[in-house]
Design an enzyme around this catalytic site. Structure first.
Site, PDB file in Angstrom:
ATOM      1  N   ASP A  64       0.810  -1.214   0.000  1.00  0.00           N
ATOM      2  CA  ASP A  64       0.000   0.000   0.000  1.00  0.00           C
ATOM      3  C   ASP A  64       0.844   1.265   0.000  1.00  0.00           C
ATOM      4  O   ASP A  64       2.054   1.221   0.209  1.00  0.00           O
ATOM      5  CB  ASP A  64      -0.983  -0.010   1.191  1.00  0.00           C
ATOM      6  CG  ASP A  64      -0.358  -0.557   2.479  1.00  0.00           C
ATOM      7  OD1 ASP A  64       0.876  -0.568   2.596  1.00  0.00           O
ATOM      8  OD2 ASP A  64      -1.126  -0.974   3.367  1.00  0.00           O
ATOM      9  N   ASN A  99      -7.951  -3.738  14.374  1.00  0.00           N
ATOM     10  CA  ASN A  99      -9.318  -4.081  13.962  1.00  0.00           C
ATOM     11  C   ASN A  99      -9.341  -5.232  12.960  1.00  0.00           C
ATOM     12  O   ASN A  99     -10.363  -5.489  12.330  1.00  0.00           O
ATOM     13  CB  ASN A  99     -10.019  -2.850  13.355  1.00  0.00           C
ATOM     14  CG  ASN A  99      -9.319  -2.330  12.105  1.00  0.00           C
ATOM     15  OD1 ASN A  99      -8.316  -2.885  11.666  1.00  0.00           O
ATOM     16  ND2 ASN A  99      -9.846  -1.267  11.525  1.00  0.00           N
ATOM     17  N   HIS A 154      -7.502  -5.416  10.174  1.00  0.00           N
ATOM     18  CA  HIS A 154      -7.208  -5.096   8.770  1.00  0.00           C
ATOM     19  C   HIS A 154      -5.885  -5.707   8.326  1.00  0.00           C
ATOM     20  O   HIS A 154      -4.978  -5.899   9.125  1.00  0.00           O
ATOM     21  CB  HIS A 154      -7.277  -3.585   8.500  1.00  0.00           C
ATOM     22  CG  HIS A 154      -6.141  -2.760   9.001  1.00  0.00           C
ATOM     23  ND1 HIS A 154      -6.320  -1.516   9.563  1.00  0.00           N
ATOM     24  CD2 HIS A 154      -4.797  -2.966   9.018  1.00  0.00           C
ATOM     25  CE1 HIS A 154      -5.135  -1.018   9.883  1.00  0.00           C
ATOM     26  NE2 HIS A 154      -4.201  -1.871   9.576  1.00  0.00           N
ATOM     27  N   GLU A 165      -9.985  -2.523   5.385  1.00  0.00           N
ATOM     28  CA  GLU A 165     -10.654  -2.342   6.667  1.00  0.00           C
ATOM     29  C   GLU A 165     -11.835  -3.309   6.780  1.00  0.00           C
ATOM     30  O   GLU A 165     -12.277  -3.867   5.773  1.00  0.00           O
ATOM     31  CB  GLU A 165     -11.162  -0.894   6.770  1.00  0.00           C
ATOM     32  CG  GLU A 165     -10.079   0.167   6.613  1.00  0.00           C
ATOM     33  CD  GLU A 165      -9.167   0.325   7.833  1.00  0.00           C
ATOM     34  OE1 GLU A 165      -9.277  -0.485   8.786  1.00  0.00           O
ATOM     35  OE2 GLU A 165      -8.332   1.235   7.828  1.00  0.00           O
TER      36      GLU A 165
END
Ligand code: F6R
Length: 240
Positions: free
Chosen positions: A67, A135, A137, A142
């Site tokens: 990313d 979380n 990810h 996400e």
């Protein structure tokens, strides 16, 4: 699925490096999928040390990263290109023209997403290194991201912006969007190495390994992959 539990961050980094070393020594032109963030930095230090000592060479290795922040140039010291140069590429014998990240400054976002997905398909990582968000990810996928997603632009969640603020002077400086490989681009790798350290990852690790695979925990998509190694420190593994 293989799960290795390390005493601490240092041991996690060493065990993770052993996996990479095996790939690189058995295939000198291997394709490595790389991640940024705090988690893989210790593994990268192990790579640098062995390369400096002449044990392992990266001269025929290619890399593709997960990313990049949108709007940041590779020379920007908060870009992931800059992170990779300073934490790894500048210190090993890799040819930088064989290292790939999304172009954060691409004007045509859709075209950049398509170009990057195609590149990931063509390269097909021999091993993909992953960290995990608190979380669940992976990359910037996400919760709620489809398992068949390809490279796309994401609006970062408040949770992720808060987690990443530690790398910036102030939270307002954290970019709010990023290009990210999709989950399908990640699980296309031949082997996956996920590293996690710290108690703040324990819930996400539990959901990833023991939960029913669901878009609520993007990393749970890895349960369907035939060759995954989790290297966890004791704190990250504490809820298993
Ligand atoms: C990094 C990335 C992220 C991180 C994750 C964990 O390229 O895609 O998914 O792996 O946010 O970050 P750290 O390692 O800083 O806890």
């Amino acid at each position: 699925m293989e799960i290795l539990i390390a005493k601490n961050y240092e041991e996690m980094s060493k065990l993770g490096y052993d996996v990479i070393k095996k790939v690189v020594t058995s295939k000198p032109n291997a394709i490595l999928g790389l991640a940024t963030g705090g988690t893989p930095v210790g593994l990268y230090k192990n790579m640098i040390e062995d390369c400096k000592n002449g044990v392992v060479s990266y001269k025929d290795i290619s890399t593709i990263n997960l990313d990049e922040y949108l709007g940041l140039d590779g020379n920007d010291n908060q870009s992931y290109r800059y992170f990779m140069n300073t934490n790894l590429f500048d210190h090993i014998d890799i040819d930088k023209k064989n290292t790939y990240l999304p172009n954060g400054k691409a004007e045509d976002r859709q075209a950049e997403c398509e170009r990057y997905s195609k590149l990931a398909d063509e390269m097909q990582q021999d091993v993909q290194i992953l960290g995990i968000g608190s979380n669940g990810h992976i990359a910037f996928n996400e919760p709620g991201t489809a398992f068949d997603s390809r490279t796309h632009v994401v609006d970062l969640t408040e949770n992720t912006i808060k987690d990443n603020a530690r790398f910036f002077d102030k939270i307002e400086d954290v970019p709010t969007q990023a290009f990210t490989m999709g989950i399908s681009n990640i699980v296309n790798a031949k082997k996956i190495l996920l590293l996690a350290s710290g108690a703040n990852k324990a819930d996400a690790i539990y959901q990833t390994i023991k939960g029913t695979p669901s878009e609520n925990c993007p990393a749970s998509a890895l349960q369907n992959h035939p060759d995954v190694i989790f290297v966890l420190d004791e704190a990250a593994a504490s809820k298993l």
